[in-house]
Write a protein that holds these residues in place. Structure first.
Motif, PDB file in Angstrom:
ATOM      1  N   VAL A 176     -17.012 -70.372  43.769  1.00 47.56           N
ATOM      2  CA  VAL A 176     -16.648 -69.726  45.034  1.00 47.56           C
ATOM      3  C   VAL A 176     -17.847 -69.783  45.957  1.00 47.56           C
ATOM      4  O   VAL A 176     -18.945 -69.350  45.600  1.00 47.56           O
ATOM      5  N   MET A 183     -13.654 -64.261  41.094  1.00 44.21           N
ATOM      6  CA  MET A 183     -12.401 -64.843  40.611  1.00 44.21           C
ATOM      7  C   MET A 183     -12.252 -64.651  39.110  1.00 44.21           C
ATOM      8  O   MET A 183     -13.205 -64.383  38.380  1.00 44.21           O
ATOM      9  N   LEU A 228      -5.532 -69.146  39.278  1.00 46.95           N
ATOM     10  CA  LEU A 228      -6.844 -68.661  39.650  1.00 46.95           C
ATOM     11  C   LEU A 228      -6.649 -67.540  40.660  1.00 46.95           C
ATOM     12  O   LEU A 228      -5.939 -67.707  41.647  1.00 46.95           O
ATOM     13  N   TYR A 229      -7.279 -66.401  40.391  1.00 50.51           N
ATOM     14  CA  TYR A 229      -7.149 -65.237  41.265  1.00 50.51           C
ATOM     15  C   TYR A 229      -8.498 -64.986  41.943  1.00 50.51           C
ATOM     16  O   TYR A 229      -9.515 -64.841  41.263  1.00 50.51           O
ATOM     17  N   VAL A 230      -8.497 -64.945  43.285  1.00 50.95           N
ATOM     18  CA  VAL A 230      -9.733 -64.877  44.051  1.00 50.95           C
ATOM     19  C   VAL A 230      -9.710 -63.653  44.956  1.00 50.95           C
ATOM     20  O   VAL A 230      -8.769 -63.469  45.748  1.00 50.95           O
ATOM     21  N   VAL A 237     -13.108 -72.495  47.718  1.00 47.71           N
ATOM     22  CA  VAL A 237     -13.080 -72.466  46.265  1.00 47.71           C
ATOM     23  C   VAL A 237     -12.925 -73.905  45.791  1.00 47.71           C
ATOM     24  O   VAL A 237     -12.104 -74.655  46.339  1.00 47.71           O
TER      25      VAL A 237
END
Length: 365
Positions: free
Chosen positions: A98, A130, A137-139, A105
């Motif tokens: 990131v 993240m 993928l969680y940001v 990303v």
């Protein structure tokens, strides 16, 4: 009254969200040279200086031939990474980074060649941390959003809108635990929140919140337990390590801490950093046994150089295979130094990190 190290960092981070940084065009042609020769190695992500367009990833061979490369991203992509690298993880044999300042990303392969990129739009905020699970993928972002990206294509498939400036994130059993850190009021004053948001990973809807010490920042998963570090208010509320009870949606304070990492011996290693009344920085290293609940304030570094006691600790990680302990330090201006200790706390070596502010380290077999 002590003044805490993260006061300075918080002000720097706050300024990052208010000033647009240099745009980067993306990587050039991938370099086919086989720079990576070791059978086991580490990537060290350094943040760089704000506005300096000097973030990067260094390559450290651990098993096998080869020399350290200070910027493996540049070597493999013929391009600079950009401005302010904030997080790096490995997931499904891929490396994700990131870039806070350059607002993107990226997915790299394990040779550091960039394969995909997601550029964060202005309405999403500024990307921070993240986690990845089940192909996604969680940001988190300053600005209150959590993006759900396809982990292969990096196409955004859903988004959570809520909270204020979001920091650390962890996926556990289909739920996202997100640090809702702070907000800035109409007069420009920082207001520190006291909650970890709980979001359903499938629907991206908030399903609850957990009360924690103010200004939650970092979230860890260690041995199926969730730990959160709150940075406090940089005055009378000090940085605090807490463990979350996911069943009862509560958090319990353990001890003061700025950073923790998981040892390969069943212990959690921690560091506390604070300033005295004369602004002299002091670091304390401790261990926590999650099975007994005992905090041992005796340092696990048996022959640490005197410089590490008063340096800004920017990176703190344990090699889960060897038990070696890596401590990265920074003066925020020059190339950082990394100290490597064996599992008994004896100093093995120290070396340049490759760039300013070494922040994350991952180990690749």
């Amino acid at each position: 009254m002590k003044k805490y190290l993260w006061a300075v960092v918080a002000l720097l981070l706050g300024s990052v969200t208010l000033v647009s940084c240099e745009e980067v065009d993306g990587p050039g042609t991938a370099n086919p040279d086989n720079v990576i020769k070791a059978s086991r190695y580490a990537f060290i992500m350094y943040e760089g200086a704000w506005g300096g367009n000097n973030a990067g990833v260094s390559y450290l061979p651990l098993v096998g031939a080869g020399d350290m490369v200070s910027d493996i991203y540049l070597a493999k992509n013929n391009a600079k990474m950009g401005d302010l690298a904030n997080d790096m993880i490995e997931y499904n044999d891929q490396v994700y980074v990131v870039l806070n300042g350059s607002k993107y990303v990226a997915r790299l392969d394990e040779r550091a060649v960039e394969k995909a990129r997601y550029t964060v739009s202005a309405n999403e905020g500024t990307p921070r941390y993240m986690d990845a699970e089940d192909g996604y993928l969680y940001v988190t972002h300053h600005g209150g959003t959590v993006g759900k990206l396809n982990a292969t294509t990096l196409v955004r498939e859903a988004v959570y809108n809520g909270g204020d400036n979001l920091e650390g994130i962890l996926e556990e059993d289909g739920k996202l635990y997100v640090a809702n850190s702070f907000k800035v009021d109409g007069s420009g004053n920082y207001v520190y929140n006291k909650e970890v948001l709980v979001i359903d990973a499938k629907t991206m809807k908030q399903v609850g919140s957990i009360a924690v010490v103010e200004n939650p920042n970092l979230i860890y998963e260690i041995d199926d337990k969730i730990y959160v570090i709150s940075s406090g208010n940089y005055a009378d509320v000090q940085p605090t390590l807490q463990v979350i009870d996911t069943k009862n949606m509560t958090a319990k304070s353990i001890t003061s801490a700025d950073k923790i990492t998981e040892g390969n011996n069943g212990l959690i290693y921690g560091v506390r950093s604070s300033y005295d009344a004369s602004w002299n920085l002091q670091n304390e290293f401790f261990t926590y046994n999650p099975k007994t609940g005992v905090v041992n304030d005796q340092s696990f570094l048996v022959d640490a150089p005197s410089s590490i006691a008063t340096a800004a600790i920017y990176m703190f990680v344990v090699d889960d295979e060897t038990g070696d302990i890596y401590v990265g330090t920074s003066d925020y201006v020059t190339t950082g130094t990394i100290y490597r200790f064996d599992r008994s706390g004896k100093l093995i070596s120290s070396f340049d990190a490759g760039g300013i502010n070494p922040k994350k380290m991952i180990f690749i077999d």
